[in-house]
Design a protein around this motif. Structure first.
Motif, mmCIF file in Angstrom:
data_model
loop_
_atom_site.group_PDB
_atom_site.id
_atom_site.type_symbol
_atom_site.label_atom_id
_atom_site.label_comp_id
_atom_site.label_asym_id
_atom_site.label_seq_id
_atom_site.Cartn_x
_atom_site.Cartn_y
_atom_site.Cartn_z
ATOM 1 N N GLU A 58 2.728 -8.977 1.593
ATOM 2 C CA GLU A 58 3.286 -7.933 2.457
ATOM 3 C C GLU A 58 2.257 -6.814 2.612
ATOM 4 O O GLU A 58 1.399 -6.630 1.727
ATOM 5 C CB GLU A 58 4.578 -7.375 1.857
ATOM 6 C CG GLU A 58 5.710 -8.388 1.797
ATOM 7 C CD GLU A 58 6.163 -8.852 3.172
ATOM 8 O OE1 GLU A 58 6.163 -8.025 4.106
ATOM 9 O OE2 GLU A 58 6.516 -10.031 3.309
ATOM 10 N N PRO A 59 2.336 -6.050 3.704
ATOM 11 C CA PRO A 59 1.377 -4.960 3.885
ATOM 12 C C PRO A 59 1.308 -4.000 2.697
ATOM 13 O O PRO A 59 0.215 -3.555 2.325
ATOM 14 C CB PRO A 59 1.869 -4.260 5.157
ATOM 15 C CG PRO A 59 2.482 -5.380 5.949
ATOM 16 C CD PRO A 59 3.164 -6.245 4.911
ATOM 17 N N ALA A 60 2.434 -3.706 2.080
ATOM 18 C CA ALA A 60 2.424 -2.809 0.913
ATOM 19 C C ALA A 60 1.643 -3.422 -0.249
ATOM 20 O O ALA A 60 0.940 -2.715 -0.977
ATOM 21 C CB ALA A 60 3.848 -2.486 0.483
ATOM 22 N N GLU A 61 1.752 -4.745 -0.399
ATOM 23 C CA GLU A 61 1.005 -5.426 -1.462
ATOM 24 C C GLU A 61 -0.497 -5.418 -1.161
ATOM 25 O O GLU A 61 -1.318 -5.211 -2.066
ATOM 26 C CB GLU A 61 1.487 -6.863 -1.622
ATOM 27 C CG GLU A 61 2.923 -6.977 -2.100
ATOM 28 C CD GLU A 61 3.462 -8.391 -2.033
ATOM 29 O OE1 GLU A 61 4.004 -8.845 -3.060
ATOM 30 O OE2 GLU A 61 3.331 -9.043 -0.965
ATOM 31 N N ILE A 62 -0.836 -5.640 0.091
ATOM 32 C CA ILE A 62 -2.242 -5.614 0.492
ATOM 33 C C ILE A 62 -2.803 -4.215 0.272
ATOM 34 O O ILE A 62 -3.927 -4.048 -0.219
ATOM 35 C CB ILE A 62 -2.415 -6.054 1.955
ATOM 36 C CG1 ILE A 62 -1.940 -7.500 2.136
ATOM 37 C CG2 ILE A 62 -3.872 -5.905 2.408
ATOM 38 C CD1 ILE A 62 -1.799 -7.941 3.579
ATOM 39 N N ALA A 63 -2.027 -3.202 0.619
ATOM 40 C CA ALA A 63 -2.450 -1.815 0.429
ATOM 41 C C ALA A 63 -2.756 -1.540 -1.039
ATOM 42 O O ALA A 63 -3.766 -0.891 -1.360
ATOM 43 C CB ALA A 63 -1.368 -0.861 0.940
ATOM 44 N N GLU A 64 -1.920 -2.058 -1.904
ATOM 45 C CA GLU A 64 -2.137 -1.866 -3.336
ATOM 46 C C GLU A 64 -3.422 -2.563 -3.788
ATOM 47 O O GLU A 64 -4.230 -1.983 -4.526
ATOM 48 C CB GLU A 64 -0.941 -2.404 -4.127
ATOM 49 C CG GLU A 64 -0.996 -2.085 -5.597
ATOM 50 C CD GLU A 64 0.256 -2.512 -6.326
ATOM 51 O OE1 GLU A 64 0.125 -2.927 -7.490
ATOM 52 O OE2 GLU A 64 1.351 -2.433 -5.741
ATOM 53 N N VAL A 65 -3.618 -3.789 -3.331
ATOM 54 C CA VAL A 65 -4.818 -4.553 -3.691
ATOM 55 C C VAL A 65 -6.076 -3.849 -3.187
ATOM 56 O O VAL A 65 -7.079 -3.758 -3.902
ATOM 57 C CB VAL A 65 -4.747 -5.985 -3.113
ATOM 58 C CG1 VAL A 65 -6.086 -6.697 -3.213
ATOM 59 C CG2 VAL A 65 -3.668 -6.792 -3.808
ATOM 60 N N LYS A 66 -6.032 -3.366 -1.942
ATOM 61 C CA LYS A 66 -7.203 -2.758 -1.313
ATOM 62 C C LYS A 66 -7.377 -1.282 -1.654
ATOM 63 O O LYS A 66 -8.418 -0.696 -1.363
ATOM 64 C CB LYS A 66 -7.128 -2.921 0.207
ATOM 65 C CG LYS A 66 -7.095 -4.367 0.698
ATOM 66 C CD LYS A 66 -8.329 -5.143 0.323
ATOM 67 C CE LYS A 66 -9.521 -4.662 1.110
ATOM 68 N NZ LYS A 66 -10.778 -5.315 0.706
ATOM 69 N N GLY A 67 -6.339 -0.647 -2.222
ATOM 70 C CA GLY A 67 -6.434 0.762 -2.575
ATOM 71 C C GLY A 67 -6.406 1.691 -1.378
ATOM 72 O O GLY A 67 -7.086 2.714 -1.361
ATOM 73 N N VAL A 68 -5.606 1.310 -0.366
ATOM 74 C CA VAL A 68 -5.479 2.123 0.847
ATOM 75 C C VAL A 68 -3.994 2.319 1.143
ATOM 76 O O VAL A 68 -3.144 1.592 0.620
ATOM 77 C CB VAL A 68 -6.176 1.451 2.064
ATOM 78 C CG1 VAL A 68 -7.672 1.293 1.807
ATOM 79 C CG2 VAL A 68 -5.553 0.117 2.396
ATOM 80 N N PRO A 69 -3.654 3.278 2.009
ATOM 81 C CA PRO A 69 -2.249 3.467 2.383
ATOM 82 C C PRO A 69 -1.718 2.263 3.171
ATOM 83 O O PRO A 69 -2.471 1.606 3.901
ATOM 84 C CB PRO A 69 -2.272 4.717 3.277
ATOM 85 C CG PRO A 69 -3.551 5.411 2.977
ATOM 86 C CD PRO A 69 -4.520 4.324 2.575
ATOM 87 N N PRO A 70 -0.411 1.976 3.054
ATOM 88 C CA PRO A 70 0.173 0.858 3.803
ATOM 89 C C PRO A 70 -0.029 0.971 5.318
ATOM 90 O O PRO A 70 -0.192 -0.038 6.003
ATOM 91 C CB PRO A 70 1.661 0.915 3.439
ATOM 92 C CG PRO A 70 1.695 1.597 2.111
ATOM 93 C CD PRO A 70 0.554 2.582 2.139
#
Length: 86
Positions: A58-70
């Motif tokens: 999910e975008p929120a998970e990707i944001a966490e992995v990449k260290g950026v806002p959703p």
């Protein structure tokens, strides 16, 4: 099916909106064009697209992995789709 081919088919399915990735990538030429288009995407767009379309994050998970806002991830995914469509 190879890893890259799977990513390409998932990207085609995401861009075309079909639930059948195999039908979306009907010809080898289409797959080659999409593969090339994916390679041409800027790194953040390509990485987000692969994490979303290939691995189902999910975008929120990707944001966490990449260290950026959703919202940044959502923007990357939108821009990746637009570039692939063109």
């Amino acid at each position: 099916m190879g890893k890259v081919a799977g990513e390409v088919i998932q990207a085609v399915a995401a861009v075309t909106g079909t639930d059948d990735p195999a039908a979306a990538a009907a010809t080898a030429e289409e797959v080659d064009l999409i593969r090339e288009a994916l390679r041409d995407l800027p790194d953040p767009y390509r990485e987000a697209a692969i994490l979303r379309w290939r691995y189902g994050l999910e975008p929120a998970e990707i944001a966490e992995v990449k260290g950026v806002p959703p919202g940044t991830v959502s923007s990357w995914l939108h821009r990746a789709k637009e570039r692939l469509r063109s």
